[in-house]
Design an enzyme around this catalytic site. Sequence first.
Site, mmCIF file in Angstrom:
data_model
loop_
_atom_site.group_PDB
_atom_site.id
_atom_site.type_symbol
_atom_site.label_atom_id
_atom_site.label_comp_id
_atom_site.label_asym_id
_atom_site.label_seq_id
_atom_site.Cartn_x
_atom_site.Cartn_y
_atom_site.Cartn_z
ATOM 1 N N ASP A 44 0.873 -1.175 0.000
ATOM 2 C CA ASP A 44 0.000 0.000 0.000
ATOM 3 C C ASP A 44 0.909 1.223 0.000
ATOM 4 O O ASP A 44 2.010 1.159 -0.525
ATOM 5 C CB ASP A 44 -0.943 -0.037 1.213
ATOM 6 C CG ASP A 44 -2.256 0.703 0.972
ATOM 7 O OD1 ASP A 44 -2.199 1.811 0.428
ATOM 8 O OD2 ASP A 44 -3.319 0.186 1.326
ATOM 9 N N HIS A 91 1.423 1.804 -3.303
ATOM 10 C CA HIS A 91 0.417 2.631 -3.960
ATOM 11 C C HIS A 91 0.874 4.069 -4.088
ATOM 12 O O HIS A 91 0.476 4.772 -5.014
ATOM 13 C CB HIS A 91 -0.896 2.583 -3.183
ATOM 14 C CG HIS A 91 -1.581 1.261 -3.263
ATOM 15 N ND1 HIS A 91 -2.752 0.987 -2.584
ATOM 16 C CD2 HIS A 91 -1.282 0.134 -3.947
ATOM 17 C CE1 HIS A 91 -3.129 -0.254 -2.852
ATOM 18 N NE2 HIS A 91 -2.252 -0.785 -3.657
#
Length: 496
Positions: free
Chosen positions: A233, A267
């Site tokens: 993430d 991300h």
Amino acid sequence: MYYNILDFGGKGDSKTDSTEAIKMAINTCTKAGGGTVVIPAGQYKTGPIELKSNITLQVEAGAVVIFQPDFQRYSPVRTRWSGYECYGFSPLLYGNGLKNVTITGRGILEGQGEAWWDVYHQLKNGETYLSTMTETLKQLNHEKLAIKTNLVEWDSQFLRPPLLQLFECEHVLLEGVTLQNSPFWNTHLVYCHDVTVDKVTFKNPANAPNGDGLDLDSCTYVRVSNCHFDVGDDCLCLKSGINEDGRNIAKPTEHVTVQNCTMKAGHGGVVFGSENSGGIRNVTVSNCLFIGTDRGIRLKTNRARGGYIENILISNVYMEHVLCPFTINSFYRYGIDDDDPLMASPEAVEITEKTPIINHIHLHQITAKQCRAAAGFLYGLPEKPIEDVSLRHVTIEMTEDLQEQGGEPDMVQDALIMAGAGMFGKYIHRLTCHDVKIKTRQGPALQLEEMKNVQLDNVELVRKHDETPVIEMKNCEDVHVSGKQAEKEEYYLACD
């Protein structure tokens, strides 16, 4: 003084549970006034570990601390979970209200997050999960259960813990260790002051849900340097609470420096928000390398957050194979009440305490190559535009691979897919581009809508495979274009 856990019955044989040995070593060290608890080379099974003030936890090279995924052992503690102050499963390694706390060494803290991730996927698939622990959490958090979110675990209260959390701690040093496979966020610092994070490795696989690397949450005076991130993430996040909960607590993350870090996957490289309701300000990021992250520099918020993100300076950064090198997104679609129509309204709404403020964002000396989706994505609110964004000495080159499918530059309410596109900007007051080069595969190199006070000085904008205008503008006011390329005939605008 040094306190070796082997002297308290710890065994690095990967079989013996060393929880009590580690606890006894920490307590003995504390009673002596402080010192160093040593975990030597070996593989140590353990349950939760609670740190104390004036303690150095030294995880030596060759040591692997393996946290057991027995959920019932992680008794509820006060925490902040996805921006909400509440109770949750105890972090695997936890400290609350401490002073002078250090975690150092070249060893590994192994979170064994797979069992936790399995329950998350079970909930995401619409299945249920009940346990005595989640029922206890429902009772402890009963006042907040009425909050509407799109967070998968909220209704069930299976609030997965971070691998490491320090809560309301001062004078913190994290140095040298590797933290990997966390149940939730990897390392979470909440309400901490005077923090140094140096030479730390944060690792989570690509399929780890909510597998952030380092989250600085309402922390002040923080220095992050020489760290490596390879996570599922966002790599390094700055946060300050969510919505009304965060605004009531009103503790910003501020006075932060990030330098000499590498981000291999994630991300976002360095991310601001989306839980920014207490404010984020006075942050510098320099001399960093982003390879293969979806976004590079990422600011995300929405109409429920309020708060501010301001005085951000990014400089001397190189990126490669990122989806989008920098994004500012005021319509971030996660962590909101999906039934609230104002979240996605394209029209201006009333300005309230929920309206987020973004201003003074400066990106200097940045190079990004082989970008996949868009050269940039800056999307403010019609009622509260982003203010004062400057790009100076910036080069962005989109990939020329015609098979590249691109993706979402950022997660606005309605999915927006781009591939090989230029920089998109909407609802911005004062955008300055000086000595900026953008090379696209298709479409305008610069697409601007609903802008005021745009300064384009010595910009070089190149469209590669089509004949669309280099710059496309809609409803823009006070636009000034100057420099050598502006004098060339092939450099032209399309305006409504």
